[in-house]
Design a protein around this motif. Structure first.
Motif, PDB file in Angstrom:
ATOM      1  N   THR A   1      14.126 -35.884  30.586  1.00 38.31           N
ATOM      2  CA  THR A   1      13.435 -34.635  30.299  1.00 38.31           C
ATOM      3  C   THR A   1      13.815 -33.566  31.321  1.00 38.31           C
ATOM      4  N   TYR A   2      14.318 -32.448  30.826  1.00 36.85           N
ATOM      5  CA  TYR A   2      14.615 -31.308  31.697  1.00 36.85           C
ATOM      6  C   TYR A   2      13.511 -30.274  31.585  1.00 36.85           C
ATOM      7  N   LEU A   3      13.206 -29.651  32.731  1.00 36.28           N
ATOM      8  CA  LEU A   3      12.503 -28.372  32.696  1.00 36.28           C
ATOM      9  C   LEU A   3      13.608 -27.323  32.588  1.00 36.28           C
ATOM     10  N   SER A   4      13.480 -26.409  31.651  1.00 34.14           N
ATOM     11  CA  SER A   4      14.570 -25.461  31.409  1.00 34.14           C
ATOM     12  C   SER A   4      14.052 -24.032  31.366  1.00 34.14           C
ATOM     13  N   GLU A   5      14.837 -23.139  31.968  1.00 33.11           N
ATOM     14  CA  GLU A   5      14.536 -21.709  31.791  1.00 33.11           C
ATOM     15  C   GLU A   5      14.723 -21.349  30.329  1.00 33.11           C
ATOM     16  N   PRO A   6      14.015 -20.314  29.885  1.00 38.29           N
ATOM     17  CA  PRO A   6      14.197 -19.877  28.499  1.00 38.29           C
ATOM     18  C   PRO A   6      15.635 -19.437  28.280  1.00 38.29           C
ATOM     19  N   PHE A   7      16.145 -19.679  27.102  1.00 41.79           N
ATOM     20  CA  PHE A   7      17.431 -19.100  26.714  1.00 41.79           C
ATOM     21  C   PHE A   7      17.378 -18.826  25.222  1.00 41.79           C
ATOM     22  N   PRO A   8      18.138 -17.828  24.798  1.00 46.01           N
ATOM     23  CA  PRO A   8      18.056 -17.463  23.387  1.00 46.01           C
ATOM     24  C   PRO A   8      18.611 -18.585  22.513  1.00 46.01           C
ATOM     25  N   ILE A   9      17.884 -18.956  21.521  1.00 46.78           N
ATOM     26  CA  ILE A   9      18.334 -20.018  20.616  1.00 46.78           C
ATOM     27  C   ILE A   9      18.018 -19.573  19.200  1.00 46.78           C
ATOM     28  N   GLU A  10      19.009 -19.700  18.351  1.00 51.07           N
ATOM     29  CA  GLU A  10      18.763 -19.314  16.973  1.00 51.07           C
ATOM     30  C   GLU A  10      18.182 -20.509  16.214  1.00 51.07           C
ATOM     31  N   ARG A  11      17.047 -20.331  15.601  1.00 48.97           N
ATOM     32  CA  ARG A  11      16.443 -21.380  14.785  1.00 48.97           C
ATOM     33  C   ARG A  11      17.442 -21.776  13.699  1.00 48.97           C
ATOM     34  N   SER A  12      17.679 -23.044  13.577  1.00 52.10           N
ATOM     35  CA  SER A  12      18.591 -23.459  12.515  1.00 52.10           C
ATOM     36  C   SER A  12      17.923 -23.182  11.177  1.00 52.10           C
TER      37      SER A  12
ATOM     38  N   ASP B   1      16.313 -33.585  40.361  1.00 47.57           N
ATOM     39  CA  ASP B   1      17.267 -32.602  40.888  1.00 47.57           C
ATOM     40  C   ASP B   1      16.626 -31.835  42.039  1.00 47.57           C
ATOM     41  N   THR B   2      17.391 -31.701  43.145  1.00 51.18           N
ATOM     42  CA  THR B   2      16.876 -30.898  44.247  1.00 51.18           C
ATOM     43  C   THR B   2      17.214 -29.429  44.017  1.00 51.18           C
ATOM     44  N   GLU B   3      18.329 -29.199  43.338  1.00 48.48           N
ATOM     45  CA  GLU B   3      18.731 -27.824  43.014  1.00 48.48           C
ATOM     46  C   GLU B   3      18.856 -27.686  41.503  1.00 48.48           C
ATOM     47  N   PRO B   4      18.499 -26.491  40.953  1.00 56.69           N
ATOM     48  CA  PRO B   4      18.704 -26.283  39.518  1.00 56.69           C
ATOM     49  C   PRO B   4      20.188 -26.428  39.163  1.00 56.69           C
ATOM     50  N   ARG B   5      20.435 -26.971  38.007  1.00 54.86           N
ATOM     51  CA  ARG B   5      21.824 -27.066  37.566  1.00 54.86           C
ATOM     52  C   ARG B   5      22.000 -26.279  36.275  1.00 54.86           C
ATOM     53  N   PRO B   6      23.226 -25.921  35.966  1.00 53.57           N
ATOM     54  CA  PRO B   6      23.441 -25.034  34.819  1.00 53.57           C
ATOM     55  C   PRO B   6      23.090 -25.717  33.507  1.00 53.57           C
ATOM     56  N   GLY B   7      22.393 -24.963  32.642  1.00 54.85           N
ATOM     57  CA  GLY B   7      22.057 -25.449  31.305  1.00 54.85           C
ATOM     58  C   GLY B   7      22.797 -24.639  30.263  1.00 54.85           C
ATOM     59  N   LEU B   8      22.213 -24.488  29.101  1.00 51.22           N
ATOM     60  CA  LEU B   8      22.844 -23.762  28.008  1.00 51.22           C
ATOM     61  C   LEU B   8      22.694 -22.261  28.200  1.00 51.22           C
ATOM     62  N   ALA B   9      23.682 -21.513  27.730  1.00 48.51           N
ATOM     63  CA  ALA B   9      23.611 -20.044  27.659  1.00 48.51           C
ATOM     64  C   ALA B   9      23.188 -19.406  28.973  1.00 48.51           C
ATOM     65  N   GLY B  10      23.753 -19.928  30.081  1.00 40.16           N
ATOM     66  CA  GLY B  10      23.468 -19.311  31.374  1.00 40.16           C
ATOM     67  C   GLY B  10      22.123 -19.670  31.972  1.00 40.16           C
ATOM     68  N   SER B  11      21.349 -20.488  31.298  1.00 33.61           N
ATOM     69  CA  SER B  11      20.043 -20.868  31.842  1.00 33.61           C
ATOM     70  C   SER B  11      20.231 -21.958  32.897  1.00 33.61           C
ATOM     71  N   ARG B  12      19.184 -22.213  33.645  1.00 35.78           N
ATOM     72  CA  ARG B  12      19.227 -23.288  34.638  1.00 35.78           C
ATOM     73  C   ARG B  12      18.135 -24.303  34.307  1.00 35.78           C
ATOM     74  N   ARG B  13      18.314 -25.528  34.782  1.00 36.48           N
ATOM     75  CA  ARG B  13      17.352 -26.585  34.443  1.00 36.48           C
ATOM     76  C   ARG B  13      17.257 -27.606  35.567  1.00 36.48           C
ATOM     77  N   LEU B  14      16.153 -28.358  35.514  1.00 33.41           N
ATOM     78  CA  LEU B  14      15.885 -29.407  36.511  1.00 33.41           C
ATOM     79  C   LEU B  14      15.496 -30.690  35.783  1.00 33.41           C
ATOM     80  N   LEU B  15      16.133 -31.799  36.173  1.00 36.47           N
ATOM     81  CA  LEU B  15      15.828 -33.074  35.537  1.00 36.47           C
ATOM     82  C   LEU B  15      14.630 -33.741  36.204  1.00 36.47           C
ATOM     83  N   LEU B  16      13.643 -34.136  35.377  1.00 41.22           N
ATOM     84  CA  LEU B  16      12.533 -34.943  35.898  1.00 41.22           C
ATOM     85  C   LEU B  16      13.022 -36.382  36.083  1.00 41.22           C
TER      86      LEU B  16
END
Lengths: 245, 245
Positions: A54-65, A29-44
């Motif tokens: 594999t995505y590099l992803s910004e942190p986003f809140p995730i509830e442990r199952s 990805d040349t530009e970050p694209r939207p991920g979960l919960a408003g985060s952004r990510r880049l595909l390797l």
């Protein structure tokens, strides 16, 4: 259907992308694209990650199952065409720890017995014939491992016996058939449970289709038992019971 | 082609015929017919002798064969449909000694090994699967034995792999195919030799076709090695090396 991708949480998306590029892992990805919960990510680039999307992803809140049945994801299985390349990409270039490596083999032995009422008993074993195997490499990514599974004996034809419990030979065939059909990539998810046979029985009583009705030996001193992909809408999964190191 | 008959020497042909008839073994010939060297003989009813074509024969002079290679006939193999019936005929009715009985079985076992650089090595064996077997009964007739070979597992399909050394499973298949094609009866001749591997090597160097190039375990603690029937004009034979009891 199957497992689509993994996402690796990084504190700074652009810095991580630069570091990956510098290490020789292209970012698709040349530009970050939207991920979960408003985060952004880049595909390797999947080619650079042995087919593991594999995505590099910004942190986003995730509830442990939370579950009484499943403790956590034990590992994610990858159908691998080349475990050396996987170590090169995920360990050497991306910096994830190599957890362990092993070789799982299946061999057939023939035993003849000659049981006489007069001449005693003679046993005779013919040499074991290897029938299949897997090279297995575990790389720790976050709080679980990627399990790279590479066909060990390509001379063996792929053969899966449907309606029978699994074996190492069948696991090998499953990997080589998967790679032939889809190329290398994410293959199955393994869920850690405290009591595999109790859980398999519970699932079967609940009407779920199983491949293994009882746990059988797997990698890392585990007992494993596969669920039929129909059980999870086409996602192949197995349960794992093992002691944490 | 194959082994046609055996002849049992009796001092008095008519007395022996009466004794056989009294014991329930019918004599097929109503009149003696000419045998070897001016002797006369009477054929017993093959049905009464489990398919083994057996003559009662007057004595006649016979020179013991002498050979540096072969000591003597060890036994004559019989493709048997029913070893109990064979014992009833040859032991109970005709009075030959029961030498020994045994069961030869072949089973396949699968062994899985999980060899880790971190978690040690785990072995796992699945239960043996029987793949074939023979019930074998030896009855002493004169200075050798009749070896009655009965298919032990009729659920197994008959299968002979040509061009491979023999196994107990293949021996079983050979017996069941023989019976299907020709009915029960004389099947092979076994020649006792002092050194089976030396003899097989010698035969092979002499241009003879072999089924077994090396001795393998057989009944009565023997090493056995089959010659290809072409070697003896269609007669199936194997060598035997074993200690006399």
């Amino acid at each position: 259907p199957g497992i689509h991708h993994i996402a690796v949480e990084v504190p700074d998306l652009q810095a991580a992308a630069r570091a990956a590029t510098d290490a020789g892992i292209a970012v698709l990805d040349t530009e970050p694209r939207p991920g979960l919960a408003g985060s952004r990510r880049l595909l390797l680039a999947p080619r650079a990650t042995c087919g593991v999307r594999t995505y590099l992803s910004e942190p986003f809140p995730i509830e442990r199952s939370r579950s009484d049945c499943v403790e956590r994801i034990d590992h994610i299985g990858v159908a691998s065409a080349d475990n050396r390349a996987a170590v090169e990409a995920f360990v050497t270039r991306l910096g994830h720890p190599l957890e362990s490596s092993q070789t799982d083999m299946e061999a057939k032995m023939t035993i003849e017995s000659f049981t006489s009422d007069t001449y005693g008993v003679v046993y005779h074993a013919r040499p074991p014939e290897p029938v299949g195997g897997l090279r297995v490499t575990f790389v720790t990514v976050g709080d679980c491992e990627l399990e790279f599974l590479e066909d060990f004996d390509p001379r063996q034809g792929a053969q899966i016996l449907h309606g029978e419990a699994g074996t190492t030979k069948q696991d090998q065939s499953a990997i080589s058939k998967f790679i032939a059909a889809r190329g290398p990539g994410l293959h199955h998810i393994a869920l850690k449970v405290p009591d595999i046979n109790a859980m398999l029985t519970k699932l079967e009583r609940g009407g779920h289709l199983l491949i293994d009705r009882l746990g059988r030996p797997g990698s890392r001193r585990a007992q494993i038992g596969f669920l039929h992909p129909k059980t999870l809408n086409g996602v192949l999964a197995h349960l794992v019971e093992r002691e944490d190191r």
